[in-house]
Structure formats: structure tokens, C-alpha cells
Design a protein around this motif. Structure first.
Motif, mmCIF file in Angstrom:
data_model
loop_
_atom_site.group_PDB
_atom_site.id
_atom_site.type_symbol
_atom_site.label_atom_id
_atom_site.label_comp_id
_atom_site.label_asym_id
_atom_site.label_seq_id
_atom_site.Cartn_x
_atom_site.Cartn_y
_atom_site.Cartn_z
ATOM 1 N N THR A 118 -3.793 -5.013 -4.349
ATOM 2 C CA THR A 118 -5.597 -5.071 -4.165
ATOM 3 C C THR A 118 -5.914 -4.402 -2.847
ATOM 4 O OG1 THR A 118 -5.213 -7.367 -3.172
ATOM 5 C CG2 THR A 118 -5.524 -6.404 -5.705
ATOM 6 N N ARG A 119 -5.460 -3.665 -1.662
ATOM 7 C CA ARG A 119 -5.418 -3.791 -1.065
ATOM 8 C C ARG A 119 -5.496 -2.413 -0.490
ATOM 9 N NH1 ARG A 119 -3.206 -7.662 4.169
ATOM 10 N NH2 ARG A 119 -3.186 -9.657 2.799
ATOM 11 N N LEU A 120 -6.342 -1.183 0.527
ATOM 12 C CA LEU A 120 -6.589 -0.312 0.867
ATOM 13 C C LEU A 120 -4.939 0.189 1.244
ATOM 14 C CD1 LEU A 120 -9.152 -0.644 3.832
ATOM 15 C CD2 LEU A 120 -9.051 0.638 0.790
ATOM 16 N N GLN A 121 -4.608 1.030 -0.249
ATOM 17 C CA GLN A 121 -3.085 2.332 -0.214
ATOM 18 C C GLN A 121 -2.756 3.096 0.607
ATOM 19 O OE1 GLN A 121 -1.109 1.089 -3.222
ATOM 20 N NE2 GLN A 121 -3.093 -0.636 -2.872
ATOM 21 N N GLY A 122 -3.950 3.851 1.418
ATOM 22 C CA GLY A 122 -3.259 3.697 2.660
ATOM 23 C C GLY A 122 -2.655 3.359 3.842
ATOM 24 N N LEU A 123 -3.299 1.763 4.254
ATOM 25 C CA LEU A 123 -2.825 0.653 4.817
ATOM 26 C C LEU A 123 -1.385 -0.064 4.749
ATOM 27 C CD1 LEU A 123 -6.861 -0.007 6.021
ATOM 28 C CD2 LEU A 123 -4.648 1.623 7.257
ATOM 29 N N VAL A 124 -1.345 -0.157 3.613
ATOM 30 C CA VAL A 124 0.347 -1.028 3.201
ATOM 31 C C VAL A 124 1.161 -0.756 3.775
ATOM 32 C CG1 VAL A 124 1.715 -1.295 1.505
ATOM 33 C CG2 VAL A 124 -0.792 -1.601 0.986
ATOM 34 N N PRO A 125 1.381 0.318 4.194
ATOM 35 C CA PRO A 125 2.313 0.590 5.031
ATOM 36 C C PRO A 125 2.357 0.226 6.442
ATOM 37 C CG PRO A 125 2.125 3.001 4.013
ATOM 38 C CD PRO A 125 1.138 1.805 3.939
ATOM 39 N N VAL A 126 1.411 0.618 6.971
ATOM 40 C CA VAL A 126 0.667 -0.327 8.551
ATOM 41 C C VAL A 126 1.874 -1.977 8.290
ATOM 42 C CG1 VAL A 126 -0.842 -0.806 10.521
ATOM 43 C CG2 VAL A 126 -0.396 1.538 8.892
ATOM 44 N N ARG A 127 1.124 -2.904 7.459
ATOM 45 C CA ARG A 127 1.291 -4.124 7.075
ATOM 46 C C ARG A 127 2.743 -4.136 6.895
ATOM 47 N NH1 ARG A 127 1.711 -7.859 1.798
ATOM 48 N NH2 ARG A 127 0.887 -9.840 2.901
ATOM 49 N N HIS A 128 3.798 -3.118 5.896
ATOM 50 C CA HIS A 128 5.399 -3.032 6.066
ATOM 51 C C HIS A 128 5.972 -3.500 7.728
ATOM 52 C CE1 HIS A 128 4.766 -1.916 0.865
ATOM 53 N NE2 HIS A 128 4.001 -3.590 1.555
ATOM 54 N N GLU A 173 -24.228 1.059 13.548
ATOM 55 C CA GLU A 173 -23.479 1.813 12.758
ATOM 56 C C GLU A 173 -22.310 1.065 12.541
ATOM 57 O OE1 GLU A 173 -22.952 5.116 15.132
ATOM 58 O OE2 GLU A 173 -20.983 4.851 15.156
ATOM 59 N N ALA A 174 -21.517 1.531 11.348
ATOM 60 C CA ALA A 174 -20.085 0.636 11.459
ATOM 61 C C ALA A 174 -19.086 1.173 11.240
ATOM 62 C CB ALA A 174 -20.898 -0.107 9.317
ATOM 63 N N ALA A 175 -17.775 0.421 10.806
ATOM 64 C CA ALA A 175 -16.834 1.349 10.514
ATOM 65 C C ALA A 175 -15.385 0.264 10.369
ATOM 66 C CB ALA A 175 -16.595 1.916 12.192
ATOM 67 N N ARG A 176 -14.745 1.030 9.700
ATOM 68 C CA ARG A 176 -13.374 0.280 8.973
ATOM 69 C C ARG A 176 -12.452 -0.250 10.441
ATOM 70 N NH1 ARG A 176 -10.087 3.091 5.012
ATOM 71 N NH2 ARG A 176 -9.609 3.427 6.448
ATOM 72 N N LYS A 177 -12.179 -1.446 10.175
ATOM 73 C CA LYS A 177 -11.515 -1.118 12.250
ATOM 74 C C LYS A 177 -9.984 -2.626 10.926
ATOM 75 C CE LYS A 177 -10.969 -2.737 16.971
ATOM 76 N NZ LYS A 177 -9.634 -3.572 16.116
ATOM 77 N N VAL A 178 -8.870 -1.705 11.439
ATOM 78 C CA VAL A 178 -7.302 -2.677 10.630
ATOM 79 C C VAL A 178 -7.119 -3.638 12.181
ATOM 80 C CG1 VAL A 178 -5.064 -3.347 10.406
ATOM 81 C CG2 VAL A 178 -6.564 -0.544 9.889
ATOM 82 N N VAL A 179 -7.107 -5.319 11.019
ATOM 83 C CA VAL A 179 -6.549 -5.685 12.799
ATOM 84 C C VAL A 179 -5.373 -7.105 11.538
ATOM 85 C CG1 VAL A 179 -8.586 -6.520 13.506
ATOM 86 C CG2 VAL A 179 -8.247 -7.613 11.392
ATOM 87 N N GLY A 180 -4.356 -7.479 12.800
ATOM 88 C CA GLY A 180 -3.563 -8.479 12.582
ATOM 89 C C GLY A 180 -2.419 -8.315 11.702
ATOM 90 N N VAL A 181 -1.747 -8.789 11.066
ATOM 91 C CA VAL A 181 -0.454 -8.101 10.351
ATOM 92 C C VAL A 181 -0.604 -8.864 8.987
ATOM 93 C CG1 VAL A 181 1.567 -8.925 10.168
ATOM 94 C CG2 VAL A 181 0.939 -8.761 12.534
ATOM 95 N N GLY A 182 -0.655 -9.911 8.807
ATOM 96 C CA GLY A 182 -1.445 -10.233 7.242
ATOM 97 C C GLY A 182 -2.404 -9.721 6.593
ATOM 98 N N SER A 183 -3.347 -9.771 7.405
ATOM 99 C CA SER A 183 -4.815 -8.895 6.841
ATOM 100 C C SER A 183 -5.340 -7.340 6.714
ATOM 101 C CB SER A 183 -5.861 -9.690 8.152
ATOM 102 O OG SER A 183 -5.881 -10.557 7.833
ATOM 103 N N VAL A 184 -3.688 -6.755 6.997
ATOM 104 C CA VAL A 184 -3.667 -5.228 7.298
ATOM 105 C C VAL A 184 -4.334 -4.746 5.120
ATOM 106 C CG1 VAL A 184 -2.150 -3.377 8.012
ATOM 107 C CG2 VAL A 184 -2.108 -5.134 9.424
ATOM 108 N N GLY A 185 -4.956 -3.611 5.096
ATOM 109 C CA GLY A 185 -4.817 -3.409 3.754
ATOM 110 C C GLY A 185 -5.968 -3.806 3.991
ATOM 111 N N THR A 186 -6.388 -5.184 3.505
ATOM 112 C CA THR A 186 -7.648 -6.237 3.427
ATOM 113 C C THR A 186 -8.778 -5.063 4.122
ATOM 114 O OG1 THR A 186 -8.123 -7.288 4.957
ATOM 115 C CG2 THR A 186 -6.552 -8.113 3.412
#
Length: 451
Positions: free
Chosen positions: A30-40, A266-279
Motif C-alpha cells: 500500500t506504499r509508494l513503490q519507489g520509496l519502499v527500497p528506502v524503507r528496507h 505550495e506543497a511537496a512530498r517529504k520522506v520522514v522516519g523509518v517505519g513511515s517511509v513509503g507512506t
């Protein structure tokens, strides 16, 4: 209460556990597939970073062990890195729980076990031997028990208003430890005091003749116009403005009036944390009447709590509302801009639940990796007391205190024993994740953290 101390220390049998890799893969879908490798990659760095990202794994494990039956509102992810400093609405620096993505009703000891196991695993990551690490876990449980039992003799209002002043913590550290420890703590506090919307503007934006714009640093910081390809800027801005108009309706009237003084930029998507990556996590820049009056809000995807499958009978119309309710109940001083909204997420998802808060408002945290054994023990006591403050704000206060009074000091030892055994489970799970990455079953990608 029928739960014995021996049962309190139980961990699940290996054969009974749900496969942790499958749990992570289910979340990945259910997460953004491009960011799943970052979470791993972030979870694979150490057993402690794996633990931080594996709240769903532990929730599944705890569901297989006996519980007290004493239900209260839980933080849901009370590991030691989810405690920190921030400004209260009165502008004082406080120390408290600061992450409520997984908040949900559940057996009270779930939060204590999550904290104690993190103290065990974090201590081991710092090179402490097992006895020293177990001592930190036991100290956290002891501090929780003593403060929780004491709460039964206090009034409900006293428990509601109890909080930990961050400056007092810094002073206490200075009295207890060496000059270097005190100096480091003061630097953390000083840095936190300057973490606000103005500082975020300086760090995250560039300026041209049209004004401020959020920087592009993909994939960890991506302006909305780069994410929403195929949508005109006018359409995109209209969608954000509509979402924030509906968010405004969840604010108290006086805060809504304050928010109305700001205009969306304006807005932007920002990656944060460990467990939250990909949300789906976004930041939004607003401006007041003057260029020196910015407001940065973060709106973060709120999925079902990892505890929800194991504690039935609790339904939420909006998962963002769940997060806000839990935070406002458990936290001594909450962000005035806390709210929620359901909105289109732009990236292959519609009707996504979000909660909203200030991006930075004096937020800071102790560098856990820098703690000595003595510092970790002190931090364990502090986090245990803060967790007790949170639970003492709920209606289950007397029932929790009664149980803890009955089992006494044996509670501390049982939680410490659980932490030792669970650290071994966590180590094995981390090893499996690393192996899955190495043999190509899971993708991994290391990226620099955005500003």
C-alpha cells in the motif's frame, strides 16, 4: 487480575509467529513503490532501526501472548526514539511522547513492552553488554510502575496537567553527569528551540522574484508540481486549498481563525522516519501578511493502526482523527494545529486519510546512539515516567495501578526478561531482512536524507 508475572514475560513461540517478512511485504503493497527500497535500507542498517520500523511485527507477536485485559489508549509505538522535545502552546519546552501514528486502545503493558524492548535493543546497539542493557529495560519498567501506582493517589486533574519540563531535564542531566553530557543536552535543546517554520523556510526553500519555493531533492523532497504530472498548477492548487479548507473545519474555532490568516503557497512530498517511509507524507508552505511570517504544516497519511486487527471493537471514520484523538488524550501539551482530513493523495490513491500538524515547532530528540550506560539508564527512567503520565490521563488509571500494586517489583523483572528474549527475536528478524536484501528477495536503496 489473572495474568501472572511469568505470563507477562512470555514471548511467542517461533512456530506460532506470522512470518515477519510477509508482514513487511503486506505493508509495502500500500506504499509508494519507489520509496519502499528506502524503507528496507533504513530498517536493515541495525537491529535497532529494524525494530523502529517493525511495529506491525511486534503487534502481531504480542497478540500471541497472554495480556492483562486492562485496556487503555496506547501510543502503539512507544519505542525510545519516539520520545522527544517540542514547544507547548504556552511556548515552554516539554519532553513527551511525540509519535502517535499507531495509537489505538489495547492492553496497557503493550506500550511498556515496546519501550522496554527498545531500551534493550538500543543499549545493545550502543555496545552495552546484556546485563547492562537488561538493567536499562528494567529501569524503564520500574519508573513506569512507580509513577503509575502513585497516580492512583492523585486527582484526575493533577494527572491531566502533569508534564515534564525539558529545561528541568537538562539541568538534572547537568547535575548527574559530566560537563560533556550537560553541554550536549544544552545544544540539543538550543537546536530544538530554533526548529520552527522560519527555520524550515530557510532550510527547505529557495527564493526568486515570485517569492519562496520548496526545493526539489528527489525522491526525498519533491515539489507537488513534479509529483502531479498531467495536472495544471491551478488544478493542483485548487485541490490543496480545498483539502485545507476541510481540515480547517476540524480545528477549534479560535485556531481556525488563526489559520485563516495564512494563505497556501505550495506543497511537496517529504520522506520522514523509518517505519513511515513509503507512506504519503506531504508538507505545505503557507504565508502570512509579511514574508517573515511563514507556516509549515505536515500532512501525513494515517492508515489503520497496527494494533487494530488484534483489539477489535474500535471503528474510526477517519484514521487521521484516530491519531489526533490519541495524541490529544495521551500527550500533556499538543500542537494547536492538530487536525485531520480525507483527501486525494495524487499518487495512485484516492480518499486517503491524513492527520495534520506543524512540521517543526521546537521539535528535538536525544541522540540515543550517543548515550552512555549511565545516560541510557537515566533516559529509561525518564521515558518510563512520561509513558506513565500518558496512561494516567486515561480512565484506566486506577485499574492499571491496582494491577501493578498487586504484582509489585516482579513486574519490572518480568518486563526486563521479556525484553531480553524479544531482542533475540528482533535480531533474528533483522538478520532475515538483511539476507532477503542480499539475495534479491527485497529491494534496497540508500539515499541521503533531505534537509
Amino acid at each position: 487480575m489473572t495474568l501472572s508475572v511469568d505470563q507477562l514475560a512470555a514471548v511467542p513461540e517461533s512456530a506460532d509467529r506470522r512470518d515477519p517478512m510477509e508482514i513487511l511485504k503486506t505493508q509495502d503493497r500500500t506504499r509508494l513503490q519507489g520509496l519502499v527500497p528506502v524503507r528496507h535500507h533504513r530498517m536493515a542498517e541495525t537491529p535497532f532501526t529494524f525494530y523502529r520500523g517493525a511495529a506491525a511485527v511486534m503487534a502481531s507477536d504480542l497478540s500471541l501472548t497472554p495480556d492483562s485485559g486492562v485496556i487503555t489508549q496506547l501510543c502503539g509505538d512507544a519505542h525510545l526514539s519516539n520520545f522527544g522535545m517540542f514547544r507547548s502552546p504556552e511556548r515552554a519546552m516539554v519532553f513527551d511522547l511525540n509519535d502517535f501514528d499507531e495509537t489505538h486502545p489495547g492492553p496497557f503493558e503493550g506500550d511498556v513492552k515496546r519501550l522496554a524492548a527498545s531500551l534493550m535493543i538500543g543499549s545493545q546497539a550502543n555496545g552495552f553488554d546484556e546485563a547492562t542493557a537488561r538493567g536499562a529495560a528494567r529501569q524503564g519498567a520500574k519508573a513506569y510502575r512507580k509513577r503509575m501506582v502513585a497516580s492512583a493517589g492523585r486527582t484526575a486533574l493533577d494527572c491531566w496537567y502533569a508534564r515534564v519540563d525539558a529545561d528541568e531535564v537538562a539541568a538534572d542531566l547537568g547535575d548527574r553527569f559530566d560537563t560533556a553530557t550537560s553541554s550536549h543536552t544544552q545544544k540539543v535543546l538550543q537546536k530544538a528551540r530554533h526548529r520552527d517554520s522560519a527555520q524550515a523556510l530557510e532550510k527547505l526553500c529557495y527564493f526568486d522574484l515570485a517569492g519562496a519555493h520548496i526545493k526539489s531533492d528527489p525522491p526525498l523532497l519533491v515539489p507537488a508540481n513534479e509529483v502531479t504530472v498531467g495536472m495544471s498548477k491551478a488544478e493542483m492548487n485548487a485541490a490543496f486549498i480545498d483539502g485545507f479548507a476541510r481540515y480547517r473545519e476540524t480545528l477549534p474555532g479560535h485556531v481556525a481563525e488563526l489559520f485563516s490568516q495564512y494563505t497556501f503557497i505550495e506543497a511537496a512530498r517529504k520522506v520522514v522516519g523509518v517505519g513511515s517511509v513509503g507512506t504519503r507524507c506531504w508538507i505545505a508552505l503557507f504565508g502570512g501578511k509579511h514574508a517573515t511570517d511563514p507556516l509549515f504544516l505536515q500532512f501525513k497519511e494515517a492508515s489503520e493502526s497496527v494494533l487494530a486487527p488484534y483489539v477489535p471493537g474500535h471503528e474510526y471514520g477517519n484514521q487521521g482523527h484516530r491519531v489526533v484523538f490519541g495524541q490529544q488524550l495521551l500527550q500533556a501539551s499538543s500542537d494547536i494545529f492538530l487536525g485531520w482530513v480525507q483527501a486525494v493523495a495524487f499518487e495512485g490513491a484516492t480518499d486517503t486519510d491524513f492527520y495534520v500538524r506543524q512540521l517543526r515547532d521546537g521539535k528535538g530528540s536525544v541522540v540515543v546512539e550517543a548515550l552512555s550506560p549511565e545516560g541510557m539508564e537515566y533516559y529509561a527512567k525518564l521515558c518510563g515516567e512520561v509513558l506513565a503520565h500518558a496512561h494516567a490521563r486515561t480512565a484506566a488509571r486506577h485499574e492499571i495501578a491496582e494491577y501493578l500494586s498487586g504484582v509489585g517489583k516482579a513486574f519490572d523483572a518480568a518486563i526486563a526478561d521479556f525484553s531480553v528474549e524479544y531482542s533475540r527475536i528482533n535480531l533474528n528478524d533483522h538478520t532475515r531482512l538483511v539476507a532477503a536484501i542480499e539475495d534479491g528477495q527485497l529491494s534496497s536503496d540508500a539515499l541521503e536524507t533531505a534537509s
